[in-house]
Design an enzyme around this catalytic site. Structure first.
Site, PDB file in Angstrom:
ATOM      1  N   TYR A  85       0.844  -1.202   0.000  1.00 45.57           N
ATOM      2  CA  TYR A  85       0.000   0.000   0.000  1.00 45.57           C
ATOM      3  C   TYR A  85       0.875   1.245   0.000  1.00 45.57           C
ATOM      4  O   TYR A  85       0.593   2.211  -0.694  1.00 45.57           O
ATOM      5  CB  TYR A  85      -0.926  -0.002   1.222  1.00 45.57           C
ATOM      6  CG  TYR A  85      -1.983   1.086   1.149  1.00 45.57           C
ATOM      7  CD1 TYR A  85      -3.245   0.804   0.613  1.00 45.57           C
ATOM      8  CD2 TYR A  85      -1.706   2.375   1.576  1.00 45.57           C
ATOM      9  CE1 TYR A  85      -4.200   1.794   0.513  1.00 45.57           C
ATOM     10  CE2 TYR A  85      -2.660   3.374   1.476  1.00 45.57           C
ATOM     11  CZ  TYR A  85      -3.907   3.085   0.944  1.00 45.57           C
ATOM     12  OH  TYR A  85      -4.852   4.065   0.836  1.00 45.57           O
ATOM     13  N   PHE A 137      -8.287  20.769 -24.878  1.00 44.89           N
ATOM     14  CA  PHE A 137      -8.560  19.341 -24.982  1.00 44.89           C
ATOM     15  C   PHE A 137      -9.784  19.058 -24.110  1.00 44.89           C
ATOM     16  O   PHE A 137      -9.967  19.696 -23.070  1.00 44.89           O
ATOM     17  CB  PHE A 137      -7.363  18.463 -24.579  1.00 44.89           C
ATOM     18  CG  PHE A 137      -7.695  17.017 -24.798  1.00 44.89           C
ATOM     19  CD1 PHE A 137      -7.824  16.532 -26.095  1.00 44.89           C
ATOM     20  CD2 PHE A 137      -7.967  16.165 -23.739  1.00 44.89           C
ATOM     21  CE1 PHE A 137      -8.219  15.216 -26.324  1.00 44.89           C
ATOM     22  CE2 PHE A 137      -8.354  14.850 -23.969  1.00 44.89           C
ATOM     23  CZ  PHE A 137      -8.482  14.373 -25.261  1.00 44.89           C
ATOM     24  N   THR A 138     -10.583  18.093 -24.531  1.00 39.52           N
ATOM     25  CA  THR A 138     -11.893  17.850 -23.904  1.00 39.52           C
ATOM     26  C   THR A 138     -11.822  17.685 -22.384  1.00 39.52           C
ATOM     27  O   THR A 138     -12.447  18.451 -21.641  1.00 39.52           O
ATOM     28  CB  THR A 138     -12.524  16.601 -24.535  1.00 39.52           C
ATOM     29  OG1 THR A 138     -11.588  15.530 -24.455  1.00 39.52           O
ATOM     30  CG2 THR A 138     -12.896  16.840 -26.003  1.00 39.52           C
ATOM     31  N   ASP A 228       0.965  19.775 -20.649  1.00 37.61           N
ATOM     32  CA  ASP A 228       0.335  18.480 -20.901  1.00 37.61           C
ATOM     33  C   ASP A 228       1.345  17.675 -21.715  1.00 37.61           C
ATOM     34  O   ASP A 228       1.489  17.864 -22.922  1.00 37.61           O
ATOM     35  CB  ASP A 228      -0.977  18.681 -21.674  1.00 37.61           C
ATOM     36  CG  ASP A 228      -1.701  17.364 -21.895  1.00 37.61           C
ATOM     37  OD1 ASP A 228      -1.062  16.301 -21.764  1.00 37.61           O
ATOM     38  OD2 ASP A 228      -2.912  17.397 -22.199  1.00 37.61           O
ATOM     39  N   LYS A 271      -0.305   7.079 -23.513  1.00 39.56           N
ATOM     40  CA  LYS A 271       0.170   7.440 -24.853  1.00 39.56           C
ATOM     41  C   LYS A 271       1.687   7.212 -24.926  1.00 39.56           C
ATOM     42  O   LYS A 271       2.132   6.091 -24.988  1.00 39.56           O
ATOM     43  CB  LYS A 271      -0.195   8.893 -25.168  1.00 39.56           C
ATOM     44  CG  LYS A 271      -1.671   9.080 -25.575  1.00 39.56           C
ATOM     45  CD  LYS A 271      -2.563   9.256 -24.390  1.00 39.56           C
ATOM     46  CE  LYS A 271      -3.921   9.837 -24.720  1.00 39.56           C
ATOM     47  NZ  LYS A 271      -4.799   9.877 -23.534  1.00 39.56           N
ATOM     48  N   ARG A 395     -13.868  14.469 -34.073  1.00 35.02           N
ATOM     49  CA  ARG A 395     -13.202  15.565 -33.364  1.00 35.02           C
ATOM     50  C   ARG A 395     -13.673  16.860 -34.025  1.00 35.02           C
ATOM     51  O   ARG A 395     -12.957  17.501 -34.779  1.00 35.02           O
ATOM     52  CB  ARG A 395     -11.671  15.454 -33.459  1.00 35.02           C
ATOM     53  CG  ARG A 395     -11.072  14.275 -32.718  1.00 35.02           C
ATOM     54  CD  ARG A 395     -10.861  14.449 -31.224  1.00 35.02           C
ATOM     55  NE  ARG A 395     -11.989  14.216 -30.348  1.00 35.02           N
ATOM     56  CZ  ARG A 395     -11.887  13.864 -29.071  1.00 35.02           C
ATOM     57  NH1 ARG A 395     -10.707  13.641 -28.514  1.00 35.02           N
ATOM     58  NH2 ARG A 395     -12.941  13.728 -28.313  1.00 35.02           N
ATOM     59  N   PHE A 462     -19.508  13.618 -26.504  1.00 32.97           N
ATOM     60  CA  PHE A 462     -19.064  12.757 -27.609  1.00 32.97           C
ATOM     61  C   PHE A 462     -18.912  11.301 -27.198  1.00 32.97           C
ATOM     62  O   PHE A 462     -19.040  10.406 -28.022  1.00 32.97           O
ATOM     63  CB  PHE A 462     -17.740  13.280 -28.185  1.00 32.97           C
ATOM     64  CG  PHE A 462     -16.640  13.393 -27.161  1.00 32.97           C
ATOM     65  CD1 PHE A 462     -16.530  14.514 -26.369  1.00 32.97           C
ATOM     66  CD2 PHE A 462     -15.725  12.369 -26.988  1.00 32.97           C
ATOM     67  CE1 PHE A 462     -15.526  14.620 -25.414  1.00 32.97           C
ATOM     68  CE2 PHE A 462     -14.714  12.461 -26.042  1.00 32.97           C
ATOM     69  CZ  PHE A 462     -14.621  13.590 -25.243  1.00 32.97           C
TER      70      PHE A 462
HETATM   71  N1  F0G Z   1      -4.437  15.339 -22.566  1.00 37.02           N
HETATM   72  C1  F0G Z   1      -4.416  14.953 -23.854  1.00 37.02           C
HETATM   73  C2  F0G Z   1      -3.696  15.783 -24.852  1.00 37.02           C
HETATM   74  C3  F0G Z   1      -5.088  13.788 -24.233  1.00 37.02           C
HETATM   75  O1  F0G Z   1      -5.066  13.423 -25.504  1.00 37.02           O
HETATM   76  C4  F0G Z   1      -5.768  13.022 -23.251  1.00 37.02           C
HETATM   77  C5  F0G Z   1      -6.499  11.834 -23.626  1.00 37.02           C
HETATM   78  C6  F0G Z   1      -5.764  13.473 -21.929  1.00 37.02           C
HETATM   79  C7  F0G Z   1      -5.072  14.642 -21.622  1.00 37.02           C
HETATM   80  C8  F0G Z   1      -6.492  12.744 -20.840  1.00 37.02           C
HETATM   81  O2  F0G Z   1      -5.819  11.580 -20.510  1.00 37.02           O
HETATM   82  O3  F0G Z   1      -7.388   9.751 -21.191  1.00 37.02           O
HETATM   83  O4  F0G Z   1      -5.462   9.328 -19.659  1.00 37.02           O
HETATM   84  O5  F0G Z   1      -7.424  10.591 -18.876  1.00 37.02           O
HETATM   85  N2  F0G Z   1      -6.757  11.537 -24.813  1.00 37.02           N
HETATM   86  C9  F0G Z   1      -7.400  10.350 -25.315  1.00 37.02           C
HETATM   87  C10 F0G Z   1      -7.539  10.456 -26.798  1.00 37.02           C
HETATM   88  C11 F0G Z   1      -8.659   9.983 -24.631  1.00 37.02           C
HETATM   89  O6  F0G Z   1      -8.150   9.539 -27.394  1.00 37.02           O
HETATM   90  O7  F0G Z   1      -7.021  11.398 -27.408  1.00 37.02           O
HETATM   91  P1  F0G Z   1      -6.575  10.237 -20.040  1.00 37.02           P
END
Ligand code: F0G
Length: 472
Positions: A85, A137-138, A228, A271, A395, A462
């Site tokens: 832990y 970013f979303t 990021d 990624k 997108r 989305f």
């Molecule tokens: N920042 C970027 C630039 C991203 O592309 C993503 C995720 C995140 C933050 C969030 O990270 O998914 O680990 O919580 N992108 C994915 C995509 C979902 O398909 O582009 P996460």
């Protein structure tokens, strides 16, 4: 530009192509379904590729997130998980990898990128403050909004033009940023939210010169920069390929130099770090780290595991070191460029230059007859799946969501369908099949009709929205 450089290098000594710096040890069967099965599956999924079952997909380019193939070393590392832990040895390995390759002093693991975005936004944003960044970013923006902030796009205008071939379309427009700072007052800027590469712009990089100048500007106003770093290794590759003075520098050195201009970073390790799950948040400021370490316990887990298992931290630590190798990143981006070049040769409209993790189809140019509120990019993703079982992602207007103040659709300039390439998963032959599928859909473009949204979730719509074809 990069494409040209990679090609030229091949052509200088006759035909000398790059190849993947690995061979395949284990395979996972995939299956091409028949059209009738896909028609049924797509209808059941409400014409949203996020709602398809993976079994019904042939080549899955939905995302490059968590879809990586791990190496034998990473899998071996999984068996070395120390599932204590507190104080797992894998945590210390991860901490060391982050500080060696990204250069930040303090780190907490998180379950994935958005876990880190949550912690950072809640800790640094005071309600009413602004968060400027190089395109939204979303998940990043929604966490900034939930913390009471307002995201402001300060990317260069060229980023919003799919055909513009500027080599660093991810750059911050320093004029726009300075104007915002002076207009709102430096004390009302929470921090700069800088992404390398910029996902929503088509995987476009930020130059070293730009981040250097950004640092100077921010120092003048005492504003911090958080990065990021999700695809920052891919960004470093573009710097090596395109920016004067970097051609002979190793990717690892470029990555570290870039990070050095920032105050900290958050990471979706799914990624660039070559794993299936995990993330981290790293900073240099001791006091901020203290708050983050306190927050992580509430939302993710103790600060030495942060929502992932010990084995996952080990795989991340190994993945970080593998991901920055020059031959690894060359073949990774090289495969994306290969697909992009095939489509460009057929004059299919895509975002140029081709980005680091995906090829983005320009849905407006596919379907000029479909109005944006009939979702051209969603339509294109659906058509591609229907035709060939290839899964991409919208997108455009659906991803952009609604303005929280007016409740109206946001109408982004970019209306794109993304084909994201998982790392170390597919071969060049898969890319050929994908390109041919896109061509077939492109050739049938004039007869394609749009969609209407019949179910709309309140946030990040989305992911779960449902659609139906518009009436004939
Ligand atoms: N920042 C970027 C630039 C991203 O592309 C993503 C995720 C995140 C933050 C969030 O990270 O998914 O680990 O919580 N992108 C994915 C995509 C979902 O398909 O582009 P996460």
């Amino acid at each position: 530009m990069t494409t040209a450089k990679l090609k030229t290098m091949g052509q200088q000594s006759g035909r000398r192509s790059w190849a993947e710096p690995w061979k395949i040890k284990m395979v996972e069967p995939i299956r091409l379904t028949i059209q009738a099965e896909r028609t049924r599956a797509l209808k059941e999924a409400g014409y949203n590729t996020f709602l398809l079952r993976s079994e019904d997909v042939y080549i899955d380019l939905l995302t490059d997130s968590g879809t990586n193939a791990m190496s034998d070393r990473q899998w071996a590392g999984m068996l070395m998980g120390d599932e204590a832990y507190a104080g797992s040895r894998n945590f210390y390995n991860l901490e060391e990898a982050v500080s060696t390759y990204y250069g930040y002093r303090y780190m907490v693991p998180t379950h994935q990128g958005r876990g880190a975005e949550h912690l950072l936004s809640q800790t640094l944003i005071k309600p009413g403050q602004y968060v400027p960044g190089n395109m939204y970013f979303t998940t990043t923006r929604i966490h900034q909004e939930l913390a009471g902030g307002t995201f402001v796009d300060v990317i260069i205008d060229k980023a919003h033009d799919p055909g513009n071939e500027h080599p660093f379309k991810g750059n911050v427009d320093l004029g726009k940023l300075e104007f915002l700072i002076k207009q709102k007052g430096a004390e009302n800027i929470a921090y700069i939210s800088l992404a390398g590469t910029v996902n929503m712009a088509g995987g476009q990089p930020v130059s070293m010169a730009n981040v250097r100048a950004l640092r100077e500007l921010c120092d003048r106003f005492r504003i911090r920069i958080y990065l990021d770093a999700t695809r920052m290794v891919e960004n470093a590759f573009f710097i090596q390929q395109r920016e004067e003075g970097y051609a002979d520098k190793p990717i690892a050195a470029i990555l570290k130099e870039f990070c050095n201009y920032t105050d900290g970073a958050w990471m979706s390790a799914k990624k660039d770090n070559l794993v299936n799950i995990g993330g981290w948040l790293a900073v240099n400021d001791n006091e901020l780290f203290d708050s983050l370490r306190n927050m992580v316990v509430i939302y993710e887990g103790l600060h030495t595991y942060g929502g992932v298992a010990g084995r996952d931290m080990e795989a991340m630590a190994i993945g970080i070191a593998e991901g920055v190798q020059d031959d690894q990143i060359r073949s990774r981006v090289g495969q994306v460029l290969y697909l992009g070049d095939l489509l460009l040769n057929w004059k299919i409209p895509i975002v140029k230059p081709v980005g680091g993790h995906a090829v983005f189809l320009d849905a407006r140019k596919f379907y000029p007859h479909i109005p944006q509120d009939q979702f051209p990019a969603q339509t294109l993703a659906a058509q591609l799946y229907l035709n060939s079982g290839v899964r991409g992602m919208e997108r455009g207007i659906v991803s952009a969501g609604r303005d929280p103040k007016t409740g109206e659709h946001r109408f982004p300039a970019l209306e794109l369908t993304r084909l994201a390439i998982p790392r170390r998963v597919y071969t060049q032959a898969h890319m050929d099949v994908v390109a041919e599928a896109v061509k077939t859909v492109y050739d049938a473009r004039e007869h394609t009709k749009g969609l209407k949204m019949v179910y709309e979730p309140k946030r990040l719509r989305f992911f779960q929205a449902r659609f139906e074809p518009v009436a004939e």
